[in-house]
Design a protein around this motif. Sequence first.
Motif, PDB file in Angstrom:
ATOM      1  N   VAL A  23       0.846  -1.197   0.000  1.00 37.98           N
ATOM      2  CA  VAL A  23       0.000   0.000   0.000  1.00 37.98           C
ATOM      3  C   VAL A  23       0.883   1.249   0.000  1.00 37.98           C
ATOM      4  CG1 VAL A  23      -1.586   1.370   1.419  1.00 37.98           C
ATOM      5  CG2 VAL A  23      -2.024  -1.070   1.069  1.00 37.98           C
ATOM      6  N   GLY A  24       1.920   1.233   0.828  1.00 35.21           N
ATOM      7  CA  GLY A  24       2.839   2.369   0.858  1.00 35.21           C
ATOM      8  C   GLY A  24       3.530   2.588  -0.472  1.00 35.21           C
ATOM      9  N   THR A  25       3.874   1.495  -1.149  1.00 31.50           N
ATOM     10  CA  THR A  25       4.563   1.582  -2.443  1.00 31.50           C
ATOM     11  C   THR A  25       3.693   2.224  -3.509  1.00 31.50           C
ATOM     12  OG1 THR A  25       5.947  -0.353  -1.975  1.00 31.50           O
ATOM     13  CG2 THR A  25       5.628   0.229  -4.293  1.00 31.50           C
ATOM     14  N   ILE A  26       2.437   1.768  -3.616  1.00 25.81           N
ATOM     15  CA  ILE A  26       1.586   2.313  -4.682  1.00 25.81           C
ATOM     16  C   ILE A  26       1.178   3.759  -4.383  1.00 25.81           C
ATOM     17  CG2 ILE A  26       0.740   0.080  -5.476  1.00 25.81           C
ATOM     18  CD1 ILE A  26      -1.788   0.462  -3.884  1.00 25.81           C
ATOM     19  N   LEU A  27       1.049   4.121  -3.102  1.00 24.16           N
ATOM     20  CA  LEU A  27       0.741   5.514  -2.771  1.00 24.16           C
ATOM     21  C   LEU A  27       1.949   6.412  -3.026  1.00 24.16           C
ATOM     22  CD1 LEU A  27      -1.363   5.155   0.518  1.00 24.16           C
ATOM     23  CD2 LEU A  27      -2.180   5.647  -1.798  1.00 24.16           C
ATOM     24  N   GLU A 182     -16.445  -4.010  -4.456  1.00 27.39           N
ATOM     25  CA  GLU A 182     -15.142  -3.442  -4.842  1.00 27.39           C
ATOM     26  C   GLU A 182     -14.230  -3.215  -3.644  1.00 27.39           C
ATOM     27  OE1 GLU A 182     -18.208   0.002  -5.013  1.00 27.39           O
ATOM     28  OE2 GLU A 182     -18.097  -2.117  -5.573  1.00 27.39           O
ATOM     29  N   GLN A 183     -14.789  -3.346  -2.436  1.00 27.99           N
ATOM     30  CA  GLN A 183     -13.973  -3.214  -1.228  1.00 27.99           C
ATOM     31  C   GLN A 183     -13.417  -4.559  -0.763  1.00 27.99           C
ATOM     32  OE1 GLN A 183     -17.349  -0.437   0.373  1.00 27.99           O
ATOM     33  NE2 GLN A 183     -15.650  -0.279   1.842  1.00 27.99           N
ATOM     34  N   VAL A 184     -13.752  -5.599  -1.494  1.00 30.87           N
ATOM     35  CA  VAL A 184     -13.187  -6.931  -1.240  1.00 30.87           C
ATOM     36  C   VAL A 184     -12.049  -7.140  -2.240  1.00 30.87           C
ATOM     37  CG1 VAL A 184     -13.607  -9.410  -1.132  1.00 30.87           C
ATOM     38  CG2 VAL A 184     -15.408  -7.798  -0.439  1.00 30.87           C
ATOM     39  N   ILE A 185     -10.834  -7.172  -1.736  1.00 28.95           N
ATOM     40  CA  ILE A 185      -9.647  -7.241  -2.587  1.00 28.95           C
ATOM     41  C   ILE A 185      -9.046  -8.639  -2.526  1.00 28.95           C
ATOM     42  CG2 ILE A 185      -7.404  -6.212  -3.115  1.00 28.95           C
ATOM     43  CD1 ILE A 185      -9.789  -4.292  -3.376  1.00 28.95           C
ATOM     44  N   VAL A 205      -7.265  -0.071  -5.800  1.00 28.73           N
ATOM     45  CA  VAL A 205      -7.043   0.341  -4.413  1.00 28.73           C
ATOM     46  C   VAL A 205      -6.683   1.827  -4.315  1.00 28.73           C
ATOM     47  CG1 VAL A 205      -5.529   0.029  -2.411  1.00 28.73           C
ATOM     48  CG2 VAL A 205      -6.441  -1.963  -3.601  1.00 28.73           C
ATOM     49  N   VAL A 206      -5.866   2.308  -5.256  1.00 32.85           N
ATOM     50  CA  VAL A 206      -5.489   3.730  -5.234  1.00 32.85           C
ATOM     51  C   VAL A 206      -6.713   4.617  -5.413  1.00 32.85           C
ATOM     52  CG1 VAL A 206      -4.234   5.541  -6.462  1.00 32.85           C
ATOM     53  CG2 VAL A 206      -3.122   3.351  -6.012  1.00 32.85           C
TER      54      VAL A 206
END
Length: 502
Positions: A23-27, A182-185, A205-206
């Motif tokens: 998550v940190g990487t894509i943000l 869409e909140q189920v990943i 997710v982004v």
Amino acid sequence: MKYILVTGGVISGIGKGIIASSVGTILKSCGLHVTAIKIDPYINIDAGTFSPYEHVVPHITDAIQEWVMRQANVPVDDDDVEPQVCVIELGGTVGDIESMPFIEAFRQFQFKVKRENFCNIHVSMVPQPSATGEQKTKPTQNSVRELRGLGLSPDLVMCRCSTPLDNSVKEKISMFCHVEPEQVICVHDVSSIYRVPLLLEDQGVVGYFCRRLNLPIETRPRKMLAKWKEMSDRSDRLLEQCSIALVGKYTKFSDSYASVIKALEHSALAISHKLEVKYIDSADLEAGMLQEDPVKYHEAWQKLCSADGILVPGGFGVRGTEGKIQAISWARKQKKPFLDANSTEFDPETKYPVVIDMPEHNPGQMGGTMRLGKRRTIFKTKNSILRKLYGDVDYVEERHRHRFEVNPELKQHFEEKGFHFVGQDVEGERMEVIELLDHPYFVGVQYHPEFTSRPIKPSPPYLGLLLAAAGGLPAYLQKGCRLSPRYELMFPQLHPEISHKN
């Protein structure tokens, strides 16, 4: 400040750390300044003294909510800009008694910082029993129900599974966990953990974070994620192999050396080699093992002798120390079977105190006495392999975690034998880096360079080890510490002039 809390359920070791990092990487690839906090729910005055077989974790502090808010604002990037997003990984499993105070703290924390600034990702498991082949949602339903009962409602439910989730399974989780489909990943097994950020990106997710937290996402093409994809693709196509013997005391559990293994993987990927780690219990190399279990003894030495490179990480206590010395002696290719020296940690009355207590350390007191954190190391000579690997800088700042050090009174004795202390602390009192002359690559460091290694920016000491093991270090140094042109754009951080242009 936006806070993203990552919790986990069903089982421990489910992958919260990988999810938080991804998550940190894509943000970060979106142009945001991101920081991270790891919290482990172990109530101990100094959890750093745990054996890795128990769990090595940082100690907790009082007033956790205020502490989180203070730490979240500490700049972590080179430009010293305050972070915009803080990803918090809460260790343990929801429902465990140890994590209850932390869950309650974050239940209150979400109201303190307001809903528009707080988001919860819950990582759960969707098992698929081989007997039926059916993906089971009940563990996730129960885990989310437990979390909601404690006052936290997940915004995203990230499901760990062996194969991609069926749409019907996704809809079922959505219905019974009170989130939109869409909140189920789906986070299914992939060829490399470096593909997880791409997996999250592909599932929107982004975009969700942008709407949910009103993040100022940049619309320009994300070069960092493109490089990440190229790196992930290349990791699946590696053909050449490089083996490293890891000689340690806690080799039965590979997670004991998680940071070390990752640092090795980062460097192996940078030189396009597949990494093979040969775990060797240092006690198995000792002469006593030859009498106790000859098979185990010979197998350990066969692993050591067949490896391309040797890594001996730190460890506390007497057990296995002689085995480490034997491995180091072999790596130096000396004829002497052992080093005639000892440490006051192992033998307080030794006549040859090569390793001694730090002056400020109270011998016998274990908890809370280590020299911790980022410290500056000054290079004392320009003729140093490690200095060149760092980019020919005058000093480096690396993280430390130790309570013993090389006896400075023996510095001259070491240097007469070919060892050179090329790096020292600011005061010139502590020996930080040692190199052996007339050796392809023999380096010892007081600090932990693995803690700052990253997939696209491998640690220089580890990179040097892998290059030397693969036979590429002389050419790398001769080229001014440059990889082949094919990989320079992939790893610009290894080439200051390219990094500056980017």
